[in-house]
Design an enzyme around this catalytic site. Structure first.
Site, short mmCIF file in Angstrom:
data_model
loop_
_atom_site.label_atom_id
_atom_site.label_comp_id
_atom_site.label_asym_id
_atom_site.label_seq_id
_atom_site.Cartn_x
_atom_site.Cartn_y
_atom_site.Cartn_z
CE LYS A 187 20.10 98.83 -61.00
NZ LYS A 187 20.96 98.42 -59.82
P1 NAD Z 1 14.03 90.18 -56.88
O1 NAD Z 1 13.41 90.62 -58.04
O2 NAD Z 1 14.60 89.07 -56.56
O3 NAD Z 1 12.98 90.53 -55.79
C1 NAD Z 1 12.09 91.64 -55.69
C2 NAD Z 1 11.11 91.55 -54.34
O4 NAD Z 1 10.27 92.55 -54.37
C3 NAD Z 1 10.11 90.33 -54.77
O5 NAD Z 1 10.11 89.63 -53.55
C4 NAD Z 1 8.95 91.05 -55.30
O6 NAD Z 1 7.75 90.41 -54.70
C5 NAD Z 1 9.07 92.20 -54.28
N1 NAD Z 1 8.38 93.08 -54.75
C6 NAD Z 1 8.11 93.58 -56.12
N2 NAD Z 1 6.90 94.46 -55.93
C7 NAD Z 1 6.55 94.81 -54.74
C8 NAD Z 1 5.64 95.69 -54.30
N3 NAD Z 1 4.77 96.39 -54.95
N4 NAD Z 1 5.28 95.65 -52.93
C9 NAD Z 1 6.03 94.80 -52.14
N5 NAD Z 1 7.11 94.04 -52.59
C10 NAD Z 1 7.14 93.91 -53.98
O7 NAD Z 1 14.98 91.66 -56.79
P2 NAD Z 1 16.22 91.87 -55.94
O8 NAD Z 1 17.48 91.38 -56.89
O9 NAD Z 1 16.14 91.09 -54.70
O10 NAD Z 1 16.10 93.29 -55.85
C11 NAD Z 1 15.56 94.12 -54.78
C12 NAD Z 1 16.06 95.37 -54.29
O11 NAD Z 1 17.31 95.44 -54.20
C13 NAD Z 1 16.14 96.33 -55.58
O12 NAD Z 1 15.87 97.54 -55.07
C14 NAD Z 1 17.48 96.22 -56.32
O13 NAD Z 1 17.78 97.25 -57.08
C15 NAD Z 1 18.20 96.10 -55.18
N6 NAD Z 1 19.55 95.44 -55.28
C16 NAD Z 1 19.54 94.23 -55.81
C17 NAD Z 1 20.80 93.88 -55.87
C18 NAD Z 1 21.25 92.34 -56.32
O14 NAD Z 1 22.39 91.85 -56.37
N7 NAD Z 1 20.12 91.55 -56.73
C19 NAD Z 1 22.12 94.56 -55.47
C20 NAD Z 1 22.02 95.72 -54.95
C21 NAD Z 1 20.64 96.37 -54.87
#
Ligand code: NAD
Length: 446
Positions: A131
């Site tokens: 990561k």
């Molecule tokens: P992203 O940046 O596209 O979206 C993040 C979201 O979280 C946004 O809607 C933001 O407004 C919200 N957020 C941020 N701070 C916040 C808070 N304090 N309270 C409420 N909401 C809040 O990110 P993503 O890629 O969608 O990732 C989200 C989660 O999924 C993370 O934990 C990431 O590790 C996990 N994840 C992502 C992927 C991927 O392919 N993108 C894969 C596996 C896991």
């Protein structure tokens, strides 16, 4: 819930409970890595892991921290701190996302890297876990500044990443454009990469620059394929279900739209960093995505009521999808959670104490390393396509993703039954068994 159903994720209470591994001490950790290690220790106890393997796997193999200067639009220089943690590569190249967030710190990235090792092992991918993260707030930087941060970080990593060594992907705060900048920088600065053979140094790229169709939606889609497996196992009709989503970024917005458009469920509440909204009559997931694209968040969405952020966790619904940050469901709000199943789109959204409370309250949990594995699965498809010089069709990608998720879901259900444990313990145990087998067969060099 029917614990005799082989595809049910509920704890198989009628099985002989674990005798060799007493119940874990459940506490609220203050450090995400300590929580990841406690989960690993639990799985190690349950599988009676040998002590040397326990020692090897409880630390990442490599921890890289780089401090680097970035020229801002104002002409000033900002010092940025970036991390790349390579947890384990016994099953294949290091693999894991890159996160841009002001909250990024070493132990967070270590925890996320360890979970990638277990996620890739659980879903039977030829990858290990890694990561990365940069401690910046991407919402406060211009596109040009984000590009300079990304390129300078990639340059600083140098040959510490590589298409057959360590392959980053998008995570919170990063996207397909970030990956294309990384790829381009790598190919322009690493000699052998310039021969146009290294597009697979990153995955999650735009399709035009070598990405796979279906990668953008893959994590959210994988989450919903898991929910569909859960619904089938429990005789639940998803078209009659309501759901709430925290985070309306990549994972949350695709999960919401797929659950609504393809399974007929109704979105009733959403929350992100700009606010919380609720409408018991239903919120159109596509319309909300359009609002977020224009306004930057769900707050101020006119077709729902604003609600207090703490109230979001009390929303009565069938399916709750945390898809934002870690440690959102804690011992404080867990007693008020009012749903049938939690599908963890985010990594680490539930503390261990909350996990215990939810389980005692009869709420099913589809744990993170299973629920959000769709992203790395389609990243594997992208990497494979790049290596073979192929481009696959969208229906092919979705079909292969569905099959891998269903396999992993079944493996977890079988492990629950075999060990009489919780689904979260089962995900760790199934993954650890796979990694341990590889170590046993290979032995320790020299
Ligand atoms: P992203 O940046 O596209 O979206 C993040 C979201 O979280 C946004 O809607 C933001 O407004 C919200 N957020 C941020 N701070 C916040 C808070 N304090 N309270 C409420 N909401 C809040 O990110 P993503 O890629 O969608 O990732 C989200 C989660 O999924 C993370 O934990 C990431 O590790 C996990 N994840 C992502 C992927 C991927 O392919 N993108 C894969 C596996 C896991």
């Amino acid at each position: 819930m029917d614990t005799k159903n082989p595809t049910s994720l509920a704890t198989a209470a009628e099985n002989t409970p674990m005798e060799k591994a007493p119940p874990i001490e459940v506490k609220e950790f203050e450090n995400l890595y300590e929580m990841a290690v406690a989960q690993f220790e639990r799985a190690a106890d349950m599988t009676e892991l040998n002590p040397s393997l326990r020692a090897i796997l409880s630390q990442p193999k490599n921890e890289l921290i780089v401090n680097f200067p970035v020229r801002m639009d104002s002409g000033e220089t900002m010092m940025a701190k970036g991390y790349r943690i390579q947890h384990n590569n016994v099953l294949g190249c290091y693999k894991g996302g890159l996160r841009f967030s002001p909250l990024v710190h070493l132990d967070e990235v270590k925890a996320l890297a360890a979970w990638m090792t277990w996620k890739c092992a659980l879903t039977d991918l030829p990858f290990g876990g890694a990561k990365g993260g940069i401690q910046i707030d991407p919402t406060q930087l211009s596109p040009a500044e984000l590009e300079r941060v990304t390129r300078r970080f990639t340059h600083a990593l140098g040959t510490n990443i590589g298409p057959d060594y360590d392959i980053p992907a998008p995570d919170m705060g990063t996207n397909a454009q970030t990956m294309v900048w990384m790829m381009d920088t790598y190919m322009n600065t690493i000699a052998y990469a310039a021969k146009n053979v290294s597009r697979h140094v990153v995955t999650g790229k735009t399709v035009a620059s070598g990405g796979s169709v279906g990668r953008d939606e893959a994590t959210g889609r994988g989450t919903i394929y898991n929910v569909a497996s859960w619904a089938t196992a429990n005789g639940v009709e998803l078209k009659d279900c309501t759901f709430a989503v925290q985070g309306y970024g990549n994972v949350g917005s695709f999960a919401a739209r797929i659950l609504q458009d393809e399974y007929g469920a109704t979105l009733v509440a959403a929350q992100d960093h700009t606010g919380s909204i609720i409408n018991k009559s239903g919120i159109d997931a596509n319309d909300l995505a359009g609002h977020v694209a224009q306004q930057g968040g769900v707050g101020a969405y006119g077709k729902a009521e604003a609600q207090d952020p703490d109230e979001f966790w009390r929303t009565k619904c069938d399916i709750l999808i945390p898809a934002a940050l870690e440690w959102q469901i804690t011992s404080e709000n867990a007693p008020h959670v009012d749903c049938r199943v939690i599908a963890e789109g985010a990594n680490g959204p539930t503390t261990m104490a909350a996990d215990r409370i939810l389980t005692e309250n009869g709420i099913d949990i589809i744990p993170d390393i299973l629920a959000n594995a769709g992203g790395v699965i389609v990243s594997f498809f992208e990497w494979t396509q790049n290596r073979r010089g192929e481009t696959w069709y969208l229906d092919e990608v979705r079909h292969k993703l569905k099959r891998r998720i269903a396999d992993a879901y079944d493996r977890v259900a079988q492990t629950v039954k075999h060990y009489g444990c919780t689904p979260r313990e089962a995900t760790s145990v199934a993954a650890l068994n796979r990694v341990a087998q590889a170590y046993d067969e290979r032995g320790i060099f020299p």
